[in-house]
Design an enzyme around this catalytic site. Structure first.
Site, short mmCIF file in Angstrom:
data_model
loop_
_atom_site.label_atom_id
_atom_site.label_comp_id
_atom_site.label_asym_id
_atom_site.label_seq_id
_atom_site.Cartn_x
_atom_site.Cartn_y
_atom_site.Cartn_z
N HIS A 1 17.86 17.39 -0.47
CA HIS A 1 17.93 15.97 -0.82
C HIS A 1 17.26 15.18 0.29
CE1 HIS A 1 21.37 16.04 -3.98
NE2 HIS A 1 20.67 17.14 -4.03
N ARG B 1 18.43 17.91 -15.24
CA ARG B 1 19.85 18.24 -15.07
C ARG B 1 20.41 17.61 -13.80
NH1 ARG B 1 23.68 20.13 -11.59
NH2 ARG B 1 22.17 21.66 -10.81
N ASP B 2 20.07 18.15 -12.67
CA ASP B 2 20.60 17.64 -11.40
C ASP B 2 20.16 16.20 -11.17
OD1 ASP B 2 22.01 17.90 -8.99
OD2 ASP B 2 20.18 18.38 -7.89
N CYS C 1 24.64 14.24 -6.37
CA CYS C 1 25.79 14.97 -6.90
C CYS C 1 26.97 14.03 -7.08
CB CYS C 1 26.17 16.11 -5.96
SG CYS C 1 27.64 17.01 -6.49
N ASN D 1 17.43 13.65 -4.81
CA ASN D 1 16.71 14.90 -4.63
C ASN D 1 15.29 14.57 -4.17
OD1 ASN D 1 18.44 17.15 -5.73
ND2 ASN D 1 18.47 15.76 -7.49
N HIS E 1 16.69 23.74 -1.53
CA HIS E 1 17.07 22.60 -2.38
C HIS E 1 17.47 21.46 -1.44
CE1 HIS E 1 19.05 21.00 -6.21
NE2 HIS E 1 19.44 20.14 -5.27
#
Length: 291
Positions: free
Chosen positions: A211, A13-14, A242, A251, A209
């Site tokens: 990056h 997803r991300d 994003c 990420n 989370h």
């Protein structure tokens, strides 16, 4: 027994949401299947956002219907509003082990760029989704963006992040993922943010989370481990970024996180050889050379 750390895999997803090439559902499913074989117990597989805004998330309904069922593996779906949640309910097959994720920003600038809403307005939407999910018994996870620095508003005060986390957990006792959305965090700023957040939420309900834009993601994970966090988001092959955060690709790679955790003496339950195969597939998908 080694201390256990859980990896929340966000690559499908991300990781893929910002790719320029329209990735076929079959390729996404192949990646999810490869990840499901590694021993991961939580994988985020798509989003019920309008394809008009995030075209790469088209086909999420098909993915939900076709992903492999693995005992102990829960799939996550990002849901931006009640309409998206109703799509989730309509798509999931009987017995599907799933959870939804809702998201807010710690800054007004990113909230308006990402959600076209103020923080307060975004909480109104999120509140409706969470209430509906609680009503029907669907687990909820929360994301908070820009917990260290915002591409629009600059440095973010730790207390501001803590306030947003507290508001999310007032809606439901959810796990909250703290996102360094543009990869600007360093151990000092991440540590200060966590100190503030831990005043309003225990470490066991928090996830990191990070990056790796600034090359400090693993160091930030280590600071988070020292603070007591035991859940970290990561994207296989380092996929992602994003679409609403300029200059924020990357990420932290799942394989790098798993390897570093092993070096530090933590157990993840993830097979590193199978994860390497999934990472190789992720890179081929990114390059558009899937056989």
């Amino acid at each position: 027994m080694a201390d256990r750390v859980r990896i929340y895999e966000v690559g499908p997803r991300d990781g893929l949401q910002n790719e320029a090439r329209a990735i076929p559902v079959a390729e996404k499913l192949a990646l999810i299947e490869a990840l499901a074989a590694t021993g991961l117990d939580r994988i985020e597989i798509g989003s019920f956002v309008s394809p008009k805004w995030v075209p790469q998330m088209a086909g999420t309904d098909e993915i939900v219907a076709a992903v492999p069922r693995v005992a102990g593996l829960r799939y996550g779906l990002l849901v931006p509003n009640v309409t998206g949640f109703e799509r989730y309910l309509a798509a999931v097959p009987e017995g599907f082990d799933g959870e939804i994720a809702v998201f807010v920003s710690a800054t007004e600038g990113f909230s308006r760029a990402n959600l076209n809403a103020s923080i307060d307005e975004s909480f109104e939407r999120v509140g409706d989704v969470v209430a509906r999910a609680v009503e029907v018994g669907v687990p909820v996870r929360g994301y908070v963006s820009c917990v260290v620095r915002c591409p629009f508003d600059g440095d973010v005060a730790p207390g501001q992040v803590a306030s947003v986390v507290e508001r999310l957990r007032e809606l439901a006792p959810m796990e909250v993922s703290l996102g360094d959305t543009i990869g600007a965090g360093v151990p000092e700023t991440v540590g200060a943010m966590l100190e503030a957040v831990l005043d309003v939420a225990p470490a066991e309900v928090l996830a990191g989370h990070f990056h790796d834009t600034g090359g400090r993601a693993l160091a930030n994970i280590e600071v988070s481990l020292e603070a007591g966090l035991r859940v970290f988001d990561a994207a296989v092959g380092g996929l992602g970024g994003c679409p609403y955060a300029p200059g924020a690709p990357g990420n932290v790679a799942t394989e790098a996180v798993v390897a570093r955790l092993a070096e530090l003496g933590f157990e993840t339950g993830v097979d590193e050889d199978l994860l390497a195969e999934a990472a190789a597939l992720a890179r081929r998908i990114k390059m558009g050379v899937v056989a």
